[in-house]
Design a protein around this motif. Structure first.
Motif, PDB file in Angstrom:
ATOM      1  N   UNK A  12      30.514   5.747 142.445  1.00 20.31           N
ATOM      2  CA  UNK A  12      29.629   5.169 143.490  1.00 20.31           C
ATOM      3  C   UNK A  12      28.696   4.366 142.766  1.00 20.31           C
ATOM      4  N   UNK A  13      27.807   3.306 143.382  1.00 21.57           N
ATOM      5  CA  UNK A  13      26.938   2.113 142.822  1.00 21.57           C
ATOM      6  C   UNK A  13      26.047   1.851 142.300  1.00 21.57           C
ATOM      7  N   UNK A  14      25.320   3.522 142.389  1.00 17.55           N
ATOM      8  CA  UNK A  14      24.056   4.217 142.281  1.00 17.55           C
ATOM      9  C   UNK A  14      24.574   4.425 140.375  1.00 17.55           C
ATOM     10  N   UNK A  15      25.817   5.084 139.887  1.00 18.72           N
ATOM     11  CA  UNK A  15      25.114   5.200 138.684  1.00 18.72           C
ATOM     12  C   UNK A  15      26.001   3.949 138.483  1.00 18.72           C
ATOM     13  N   UNK A  34      22.442   8.149 132.518  1.00 18.41           N
ATOM     14  CA  UNK A  34      22.829   6.580 133.975  1.00 18.41           C
ATOM     15  C   UNK A  34      23.099   7.892 135.325  1.00 18.41           C
ATOM     16  N   UNK A  35      23.522   8.937 135.148  1.00 17.65           N
ATOM     17  CA  UNK A  35      23.188   9.740 136.211  1.00 17.65           C
ATOM     18  C   UNK A  35      21.612  10.056 136.723  1.00 17.65           C
ATOM     19  N   UNK A  36      21.020  10.754 135.731  1.00 15.05           N
ATOM     20  CA  UNK A  36      19.357  10.584 136.026  1.00 15.05           C
ATOM     21  C   UNK A  36      18.915   9.565 136.398  1.00 15.05           C
ATOM     22  N   UNK A  37      19.403   8.413 136.113  1.00 14.74           N
ATOM     23  CA  UNK A  37      18.609   6.934 136.407  1.00 14.74           C
ATOM     24  C   UNK A  37      19.331   6.439 137.811  1.00 14.74           C
ATOM     25  N   UNK A  76      16.795   7.019 140.880  1.00  9.96           N
ATOM     26  CA  UNK A  76      16.892   5.488 141.808  1.00  9.96           C
ATOM     27  C   UNK A  76      16.790   6.188 143.017  1.00  9.96           C
ATOM     28  N   UNK A  77      18.041   6.918 143.626  1.00  8.34           N
ATOM     29  CA  UNK A  77      18.477   7.427 145.055  1.00  8.34           C
ATOM     30  C   UNK A  77      17.721   8.519 145.681  1.00  8.34           C
ATOM     31  N   UNK A  78      16.587   9.286 144.678  1.00  3.01           N
ATOM     32  CA  UNK A  78      15.561   9.928 145.495  1.00  3.01           C
ATOM     33  C   UNK A  78      15.009  10.158 146.463  1.00  3.01           C
TER      34      UNK A  78
END
Length: 182
Positions: free
Chosen positions: A41-44, A149-152, A156-158
């Motif tokens: 996923x681009x968010x990751x 990076x998963x947490x970041x 960002x998606x929250x």
């Protein structure tokens, strides 16, 4: 026929598409883990850019690249581009690759190293100047960078997820208020 460049790792040499920002480790991951056919996923990817950028700035401040300050600046710039989404298409490993994110971390390291090389005017894959492992991954471990990076990415998606959850919740609350059994 597609033009390629040759890259080498501990397992030997491989052909990499000439213009690809990824490298030999990513080529091997694509061959070994073709599980779902979708990239991460681009968010990751953007989360990785933020994490790697923070690490690069820290390494810079610790004097890691005092002999070549332009290298440090190029690495920080490449990380900012990744965090900003400009390098999303270059992180191509399968979302369900094996392991604990090692393939994703290496894909990110190679993309950042090659983007930094471009910024410096060096050819792609010229890892003597900017190494995916020795420079981009300096003082890091996949066991640290991947979950961070998963947490970041999650943070960002929250806000978007929260809005969607609230939209889903509203109709059910209205139904309960107007239900004859309430």
């Amino acid at each position: 026929m597609t033009e390629t460049r040759r890259e080498r790792d501990l397992l030997g040499e491989r052909e990499v598409p000439a213009g690809a920002l990824y490298g030999v480790h990513t080529v091997r991951a694509l061959e070994n883990f073709p599980l779902c056919g979708r990239p991460v996923h681009r968010a990751l990817v953007r989360g990785f850019g933020a994490v790697k950028g923070a690490c690069a700035i820290t390494n810079q401040r610790l004097g890691a690249w005092t002999a070549d300050p332009a290298k440090g600046e190029a690495i920080v710039a490449a990380c900012a581009e990744m965090a900003g989404g400009q390098l999303d298409p270059h992180v191509v490993v399968d979302a369900l690759q094996g392991g604990a994110g090692t393939s994703t971390n290496m894909n990110v390291n190679e993309v950042l190293a090659n983007r930094a090389l471009q910024i410096l005017g060096e050819p792609l894959g010229h890892y003597q100047r900017v190494s995916p492992l020795d420079d981009i991954n300096r003082h890091q471990s996949t066991n640290d960078t991947f979950p961070t990076a998963m947490r970041v990415a999650g943070c960002g998606c929250w806000p978007r997820w929260k809005r969607r959850l609230w939209r889903c919740r509203r109709p059910s609350r209205r139904k309960r208020r107007h239900s004859p059994t309430s």
